[in-house]
Design an enzyme around this catalytic site. Structure first.
Site, PDB file in Angstrom:
ATOM      1  N   HIS A   1      -9.055  11.475   2.015  1.00 46.91           N
ATOM      2  CA  HIS A   1      -8.098  10.370   1.893  1.00 46.91           C
ATOM      3  C   HIS A   1      -6.810  10.698   2.638  1.00 46.91           C
ATOM      4  O   HIS A   1      -5.829   9.970   2.560  1.00 46.91           O
ATOM      5  CB  HIS A   1      -7.807  10.114   0.402  1.00 46.91           C
TER       6      HIS A   1
ATOM      7  N   ASP B   1       1.105  17.000  19.922  1.00 42.75           N
ATOM      8  CA  ASP B   1       1.582  18.222  20.580  1.00 42.75           C
ATOM      9  C   ASP B   1       2.262  19.130  19.548  1.00 42.75           C
ATOM     10  O   ASP B   1       1.708  19.367  18.477  1.00 42.75           O
ATOM     11  CB  ASP B   1       2.523  17.865  21.740  1.00 42.75           C
TER      12      ASP B   1
ATOM     13  N   HIS C   1       0.822  -1.210   0.000  1.00 39.18           N
ATOM     14  CA  HIS C   1       0.000   0.000   0.000  1.00 39.18           C
ATOM     15  C   HIS C   1       0.858   1.264   0.000  1.00 39.18           C
ATOM     16  O   HIS C   1       0.336   2.369   0.103  1.00 39.18           O
ATOM     17  CB  HIS C   1      -0.923  -0.036   1.230  1.00 39.18           C
TER      18      HIS C   1
ATOM     19  N   LYS D   1      -3.992  11.096   5.430  1.00 40.29           N
ATOM     20  CA  LYS D   1      -3.515  10.172   6.464  1.00 40.29           C
ATOM     21  C   LYS D   1      -2.418  10.888   7.242  1.00 40.29           C
ATOM     22  O   LYS D   1      -1.235  10.758   6.899  1.00 40.29           O
ATOM     23  CB  LYS D   1      -2.994   8.890   5.824  1.00 40.29           C
TER      24      LYS D   1
ATOM     25  N   ASP E   1      15.880  10.178  -9.724  1.00 41.13           N
ATOM     26  CA  ASP E   1      17.334  10.324  -9.624  1.00 41.13           C
ATOM     27  C   ASP E   1      17.840  10.096  -8.205  1.00 41.13           C
ATOM     28  O   ASP E   1      18.924  10.571  -7.840  1.00 41.13           O
ATOM     29  CB  ASP E   1      17.778  11.711 -10.111  1.00 41.13           C
TER      30      ASP E   1
ATOM     31  N   LYS F   1       3.177   4.371  -1.304  1.00 44.95           N
ATOM     32  CA  LYS F   1       3.236   5.232  -2.484  1.00 44.95           C
ATOM     33  C   LYS F   1       4.521   6.036  -2.421  1.00 44.95           C
ATOM     34  O   LYS F   1       4.743   6.788  -1.467  1.00 44.95           O
ATOM     35  CB  LYS F   1       2.046   6.196  -2.546  1.00 44.95           C
TER      36      LYS F   1
END
Length: 468
Positions: free
Chosen positions: A387, A394, A200, A389, A207, A202
């Protein structure tokens, strides 16, 4: 009548046998055993087939050496568990890293395309989903162009998330000289009992010096092309350094794993790096700093991301801000959040109001309803599909990546998050969080879903939560 009785008896024995098989295999995980047992009752044979493909234990061709979370405690501060946990995480680079936060998908794609055009040696993509649609065509054509220019282009796609990618699209990529590999192709992985273990992560890597990490895949829905989901809210971090050694090694490790090969000795993702004191504040504007990353995956005895999140929640003193499209906390996460709010910590959690996976959505609302009574404040994002995440603790820690607050991310998926520290970094993420709050309504456990039909959906979906 005798034939009917005999048929029912055979069916009963078949279902009983399926249940006994599940219980024998899952006796160490009672919650999973109960959920899988529930699926066996209405699904003779099919239920056992699903368990065969999705219920297996992960067996890795090789595991990188990595010290357990918190093992590298030197210089982290006596008794400060969060500092020790952060110190144990690998840096994305041995050099200082320039960072920028993106919150709009269109701007993120534009900058990724710009960096891809400038790539001169390598372009590595690690994605869960790649679509053959308008934006997918834009990326394909650009990747073909870069390959013709002599750039080494590699695509590592998840076999479930990208299973719908057509043969013509794949052939055009390969004909252009692009290397294409799938992590656990759906059919083969089902037969090998690995279908539940998805990559999952991404990662866009150019380079070995420019990288993007976040929740973003490639598809028109991320640009608002899905009429049901509408506007897509996501966060992505752009990283730039002389050499992004840690992320380069991570890609190499995942690339070889997808091919069924053990990782090379120099591709281990280790905790070697600068002490915690060198991790400097980051902001939305480009600045220089050291940045760390955390992983989770079924190939590890203890998920680094899960351990980091739990330690961060338990260490919070003032605020916990969380955003996740899927909300299936386990008992330990629930207790950590409820204990924090009882100690006066401001705990706010953003969830989507629009569902892309209704089973997970209704199960999540059931957990939100239970936990709202403890003082945790839940908000439902209304502008489109959330979507995002992210995690903020703090003024100490901000995390952006692929890690959802659900059991798949905890224990089944391969996940990746970038960890930012320092007041300026957290303030930048907090400002984005507070902007998102203005697009939300607060969840009311006494009003939302009070209808009998909604309550029934939540209860049924909650029963399957250990598998979600």
């Amino acid at each position: 009548m005798t034939g009917l009785f005999a048929g029912l008896s055979v069916l009963f024995l078949l279902v009983l046998l399926q249940i006994l098989i599940v219980l024998a295999c899952e006796f160490q995980r009672p919650a999973r055993a109960a959920a899988w047992t529930l699926l066996q009752l209405p699904l003779p044979l099919l239920g056992l087939a699903l368990y065969w493909g999705l219920g297996g234990r992960f067996r890795s061709a090789g595991r990188p050496e990595r010290p357990p979370l918190g093992a590298a405690g030197g210089g982290a501060g006596e008794g400060d568990r969060l500092a020790a946990a952060l110190h144990a995480l690998p840096p994305v680079s041995s050099e200082k890293t320039r960072v920028r936060l993106f919150s709009r998908v269109d701007e993120t794609y534009e900058r990724i395309i710009e960096d891809l055009r400038e790539a001169s040696e390598t372009a590595d993509f690690l994605l869960y989903t790649l679509r053959d649609d308008r934006i997918g065509t834009v990326f394909r054509q650009l990747l073909e162009e870069k390959a013709r220019q002599g750039v080494k282009v590699r695509l590592l796609l998840d076999g479930a998330g990208s299973h719908a990618l057509g043969g013509a699209y794949r052939d055009r990529l390969r004909d252009a000289g692009i290397e294409l590999v799938f992590h656990h192709p759906l059919g083969a992985s089902f037969l090998k009992r690995k279908a539940n273990f998805r990559n999952h992560r991404k990662l866009f890597l150019f380079d070995n010096r420019i990288a993007y990490v976040g929740g973003l895949n490639i598809g028109d829905e991320y640009l608002g092309g899905d009429p049901h989901l509408g506007f897509w809210r996501d966060s992505t971090v752009r990283l730039e350094a002389v050499e992004l050694t840690g992320l380069s090694r991570l890609f190499e490790r995942d690339w070889r794993m997808a091919q069924g090969q053990p990782p090379p000795p120099d591709a281990a993702v280790s905790a070697a790096g600068s002490p915690l004191g060198a991790v400097r504040p980051l902001g939305e504007s480009v600045q220089a700093a050291a940045v760390r990353f955390a992983l989770s995956g079924p190939d590890e005895p203890l998920s680094g991301l899960y351990g980091l999140y739990f330690t961060a929640l338990a260490s919070a003193r003032r605020r916990i801000y969380l955003a996740s499209p899927y909300w299936i906390p386990d008992e330990a996460m629930r207790k950590a959040l409820e204990t924090a709010v009882s100690a006066g910590v401001d705990v706010r959690i953003l969830l989507p109001e629009i569902a892309d996976h209704k089973l997970v959505h209704y199960a999540g609302l059931s957990f939100a309803r239970d936990m709202a009574g403890s003082g945790i404040r839940f908000y439902l994002y209304r502008k489109g599909f959330l979507h995002d995440k992210t995690l903020l603790i703090d003024d100490r820690l901000g995390a952006v990546g692929t890690f959802n607050l659900d059991r798949r991310s905890f224990f089944s998926n391969f996940e990746l998050s970038v960890i930012l520290t320092g007041e300026e970094a957290v303030r930048s993420l907090a400002e984005e969080f507070e902007r998102d709050l203005r697009e939300c309504r607060e969840f009311d456990p006494n009003a939302d879903g009070s209808q009998a039909s909604a309550g029934l959906k939540e209860r049924v979906c909650r029963l399957l939560a250990p598998l979600l």
